[in-house]
Enzyme design. Structure first.
Site, PDB file in Angstrom:
ATOM      1  N   TYR A  91       0.791  -1.238   0.000  1.00  0.00           N
ATOM      2  CA  TYR A  91       0.000   0.000   0.000  1.00  0.00           C
ATOM      3  C   TYR A  91       0.817   1.279   0.000  1.00  0.00           C
ATOM      4  CZ  TYR A  91      -3.983  -2.989   0.237  1.00  0.00           C
ATOM      5  OH  TYR A  91      -4.918  -3.942  -0.080  1.00  0.00           O
TER       6      TYR A  91
ATOM      7  N   PHE B 139     -10.567  -3.051  10.462  1.00  0.00           N
ATOM      8  CA  PHE B 139     -11.688  -3.254   9.542  1.00  0.00           C
ATOM      9  C   PHE B 139     -11.184  -3.818   8.225  1.00  0.00           C
ATOM     10  CE2 PHE B 139     -10.322   1.187   9.548  1.00  0.00           C
ATOM     11  CZ  PHE B 139      -9.980   1.417   8.216  1.00  0.00           C
TER      12      PHE B 139
END
Length: 404
Positions: A119, A404
């Site tokens: 990322y 999450f």
């Protein structure tokens, strides 16, 4: 490939793709839960013909930043079919999400990285850190301060949104990086009866202190493993306290749960007071540290001018952003100690950043000077990194428990 919305009718396809990529085989109840989680999300898919080969969902979160809150899409279920890797699928989906963030005036996005190496290439930087803390609770917890003596009480998890939700909401302003929780996030996700990582753990328990509430802890337990003689476990998912004495009372309670010998807190802030008021650091040990919330500055100028600042500074920043070209260039950041202006300039550069490193510093959890020392940020003007660090500083390190 065509990048487009994933309709509700294709949610089962999206989940099948995610389970394929993450090597999961959930039961029907868990699948139903995941499907419900996806309904309020923005959903972007990559289609090869009518076959869904890539998927990204984004929770409509609100994230605490220094001085306030910002809308912050929380990316999850990021999946690319193994047959379509290295074909630009993820780049195209994230590019579409960044474009939508611009349209909706969402200056930041965030995620928890399943693979750290991926990322940073898309401009995400590790903005918060978590510490793995373990307490040997086979003997009483030794502390240097006296615990708060007010009585403790157990709170029914069904009552948590009303009983401890407002208190949690009040703590969000004290630390950046925290997600606002509505009743559904409390009940359906944070306090789900079964833990996704370990089905041997108990349902969640909540212990609270004070009336009005002065602190609480969310924890789960597991009994001794008779085969391996592993002692019973108390896993702490969250602990909030008004004062060190309240925190000491909650930790003392957790370390005294019957038929257990270890307390394990999986993601504490690096400046947790427990690490200072513990009397025996052989009993209270940090066993690991990990990047937690990764933040992406989708609109650098809007993000910087939306947060508060701790000191005045005037610096020229050169920013490189390969994914959102509008962020690239040379800008003057002028901070008066409260608010900031961020404007294009042709003046000489003080600091050169990749956008991922600016994202890592944004919440106050990473020092610019450390990135300069690591060779990741270039300091052209001596003292510029220290000046920006003073402006970015927060009283407490950013932290989040909400994975999450």
């Amino acid at each position: 490939m065509e990048i487009r919305d994933v309709p509700e009718a294709h949610l089962d396809r999206a989940l099948d793709l995610a389970y394929l990529v993450f090597h999961e085989r959930p039961d029907e109840a868990k699948r139903k839960h995941h499907r419900a989680l996806m309904l309020p999300c923005a959903r972007v898919g990559a289609y090869d013909g009518e076959t869904l080969v890539g998927f990204v969902a984004a929770h409509p979160f609100t994230l605490s930043v220094p001085g306030g809150d910002l809308p912050c899409p929380g990316l999850t279920f990021v999946s690319v079919a193994p047959t379509h890797r290295r074909r630009g699928v993820l780049s195209a989906m994230l590019g579409e999400l960044f474009r939508r963030c611009g349209e909706r005036r969402e200056p930041i996005a965030a995620l928890w990285a399943s693979e750290d190496a991926i990322y940073g290439r898309f401009g995400f930087g590790p903005a918060t850190q978590g510490a793995l803390v373990e307490i040997d609770s086979r003997r009483p917890l030794a502390l240097r301060i006296a615990p708060d003596e007010r009585p403790l009480r157990l709170v029914d998890p069904a009552d948590a949104p009303a009983a401890v939700g407002p208190y949690y909401a009040s703590t969000r302003a004290l630390r950046a990086g925290r997600v606002a929780r509505d009743e559904e996030r409390w009940s359906g996700e944070w306090l789900a009866d079964e833990d996704e990582e370990d089905d041997e753990l108990s349902p969640p328990r909540i212990v609270a202190l004070g009336d009005p509430l002065a602190g609480y802890a969310v924890y789960r337990t597991k009994g001794e493993n008779e085969d391996t003689r592993t002692p019973g476990l108390v896993r702490v998912d969250e602990l909030e306290a008004d004062t060190p004495a309240v925190a000491a009372a909650l930790w003392t309670y957790l370390a005294a749960v019957d038929l257990t010998g270890t307390v394990r807190a999986w993601g504490r802030p690096l400046d947790d007071p427990l690490l200072l008021f513990a009397a025996d650091r052989d009993q209270v040990r940090v066993t690991g540290q990990f990047p937690a919330l990764w933040v992406r500055l989708v609109d650098v100028g809007a993000a910087l001018t939306a947060r508060s600042w701790a000191a005045a500074a005037e610096l020229v920043l050169e920013v490189h952003d390969a994914r959102v070209p509008a962020n690239s260039g040379r800008f003057r950041l002028a901070v008066d100690g409260r608010s900031a202006r961020y404007e294009p300039t042709g003046d000489p550069v003080d600091l050169s950043f990749d956008v991922r490193d600016l994202g890592a510093c944004y919440l106050g959890g990473t020092r610019v000077a450390d990135l300069v020392a690591a060779g990741l940020v270039e300091e052209h003007t001596p003292g510029a990194a220290a000046a920006l660090d003073a402006a970015l500083r927060t009283d407490r390190l950013p932290h989040t428990d909400d994975e999450f």
